[in-house]
Design a protein around this motif. Structure first.
Motif, short mmCIF file in Angstrom:
data_model
loop_
_atom_site.label_atom_id
_atom_site.label_comp_id
_atom_site.label_asym_id
_atom_site.label_seq_id
_atom_site.Cartn_x
_atom_site.Cartn_y
_atom_site.Cartn_z
N LEU A 13 0.84 -1.13 -0.08
CA LEU A 13 0.08 -0.02 -0.11
C LEU A 13 0.95 1.19 -0.11
N ASP A 14 2.06 1.03 0.69
CA ASP A 14 2.99 2.41 0.74
C ASP A 14 3.34 2.57 -0.86
N LYS A 16 1.88 1.94 -3.56
CA LYS A 16 0.69 2.59 -4.23
C LYS A 16 0.64 3.94 -3.93
N LYS A 17 0.78 4.31 -2.69
CA LYS A 17 0.67 5.78 -2.32
C LYS A 17 1.83 6.61 -2.89
N ARG A 18 2.84 6.03 -2.76
CA ARG A 18 4.09 6.68 -3.39
C ARG A 18 3.97 7.07 -4.92
N TRP A 19 3.33 5.71 -5.72
CA TRP A 19 3.06 5.81 -7.08
C TRP A 19 2.09 6.99 -7.29
N ARG A 20 0.97 7.08 -6.58
CA ARG A 20 -0.09 8.29 -6.73
C ARG A 20 0.63 9.58 -6.62
N ALA A 21 1.51 9.73 -5.27
CA ALA A 21 2.31 10.96 -5.23
C ALA A 21 3.32 11.45 -6.52
N TYR A 22 3.75 10.39 -6.95
CA TYR A 22 4.66 10.51 -8.30
C TYR A 22 3.95 11.15 -9.27
N ARG A 23 2.57 10.52 -9.69
CA ARG A 23 1.91 10.93 -10.83
C ARG A 23 1.35 12.43 -10.42
N ALA A 24 1.11 12.68 -9.30
CA ALA A 24 0.53 14.01 -8.87
C ALA A 24 1.73 14.85 -9.32
N ARG A 25 2.64 14.73 -8.87
CA ARG A 25 4.02 15.49 -9.01
C ARG A 25 4.33 15.84 -10.46
N ASN A 52 11.43 -4.99 -11.54
CA ASN A 52 9.96 -5.78 -11.13
C ASN A 52 9.86 -5.50 -9.72
N ASP A 53 10.61 -4.92 -8.99
CA ASP A 53 10.32 -4.70 -7.44
C ASP A 53 9.71 -3.48 -7.44
N GLY A 54 8.57 -3.61 -6.77
CA GLY A 54 7.64 -2.25 -6.58
C GLY A 54 8.33 -1.14 -5.79
N ALA A 55 8.87 -1.25 -4.85
CA ALA A 55 9.89 -0.39 -4.08
C ALA A 55 10.73 0.42 -5.16
N ARG A 56 11.63 -0.41 -5.63
CA ARG A 56 12.41 -0.25 -6.58
C ARG A 56 12.04 0.74 -7.77
N LEU A 57 10.88 0.28 -8.33
CA LEU A 57 10.04 0.80 -9.47
C LEU A 57 9.71 2.39 -9.11
N VAL A 58 8.82 2.24 -7.81
CA VAL A 58 8.59 3.59 -7.52
C VAL A 58 9.43 4.64 -7.11
N GLY A 59 10.37 4.10 -6.47
CA GLY A 59 11.89 5.01 -6.27
C GLY A 59 12.44 5.48 -7.42
N MET A 60 12.38 4.80 -8.58
CA MET A 60 12.96 5.08 -9.99
C MET A 60 12.13 6.29 -10.60
N TYR A 97 18.69 1.50 -11.69
CA TYR A 97 17.78 1.03 -11.00
C TYR A 97 17.52 -0.76 -11.09
N SER A 98 18.23 -0.98 -12.08
CA SER A 98 18.23 -2.43 -12.54
C SER A 98 19.05 -3.25 -12.00
N ASP A 99 18.75 -4.54 -11.61
CA ASP A 99 19.49 -5.69 -11.26
C ASP A 99 20.14 -6.45 -12.55
N GLY A 100 19.57 -6.01 -13.88
CA GLY A 100 19.92 -6.49 -14.94
C GLY A 100 18.79 -7.40 -15.41
N GLY A 101 17.97 -7.54 -14.58
CA GLY A 101 16.74 -8.61 -14.99
C GLY A 101 17.09 -9.65 -15.93
N TRP A 102 16.00 -10.23 -16.40
CA TRP A 102 16.17 -11.55 -17.16
C TRP A 102 17.15 -11.57 -18.21
N ILE A 103 17.38 -10.31 -18.78
CA ILE A 103 18.21 -10.16 -20.08
C ILE A 103 19.57 -10.37 -19.56
#
Length: 124
Positions: A13-14, A16-25, A52-60, A97-103
């Motif tokens: 939920l945190d 999601k709140k950070r995502w909405r704050a980002y969108r508002a910014r 693919n990590d939510g916290a890392r994505l929102v931080g990015m 922000y990436s750990d390299g992912g699948w590629i």
């Protein structure tokens, strides 16, 4: 307990709140910066090169908003932020922000397979 169960099902939920704050910014940015930030976001979402990590994505994305907010405050032209090649800008930006992912995993797997096929693999 209920919060943990709910987050297990729908995600943090945190985040999601950070995502909405980002969108508002981003929505509050002046037009050229808002349009550019939204274009970068759209590209990232469609290109699949995002964490693919939510916290890392929102931080990015939060850092992306910081970047465009600072550029707007300083009057830095959008082209000075993203350069002549926006794809290169986004590629470099997301690498942080990436750990390299699948590629990255597949690239390593390919290298090991070729080393093994060529008889160059190291004994374990």
């Amino acid at each position: 307990m209920a919060k943990n169960f709910l987050e297990l099902i729908i995600g943090s939920l945190d985040d999601k709140k950070r995502w909405r704050a980002y969108r508002a910014r981003v929505k509050a940015l002046p037009a050229p910066y808002r349009d550019s930030a939204e274009a970068v976001e759209r590209y990232l979402m469609n290109s699949g090169g995002i964490p693919n990590d939510g916290a890392r994505l929102v931080g990015m994305f939060s850092d992306l908003a910081d970047l465009f907010e600072q550029a707007a405050a300083d009057g830095t032209p959008v082209r000075d932020v993203v350069g002549d090649d926006p794809v290169e800008f986004v590629t470099e930006f997301v690498t942080t922000y990436s750990d390299g992912g699948w590629i990255a995993k597949e690239q390593e797997r390919l290298k090991r397979s070729i080393d093994k096929a060529a008889g160059e693999d190291e004994p374990s």
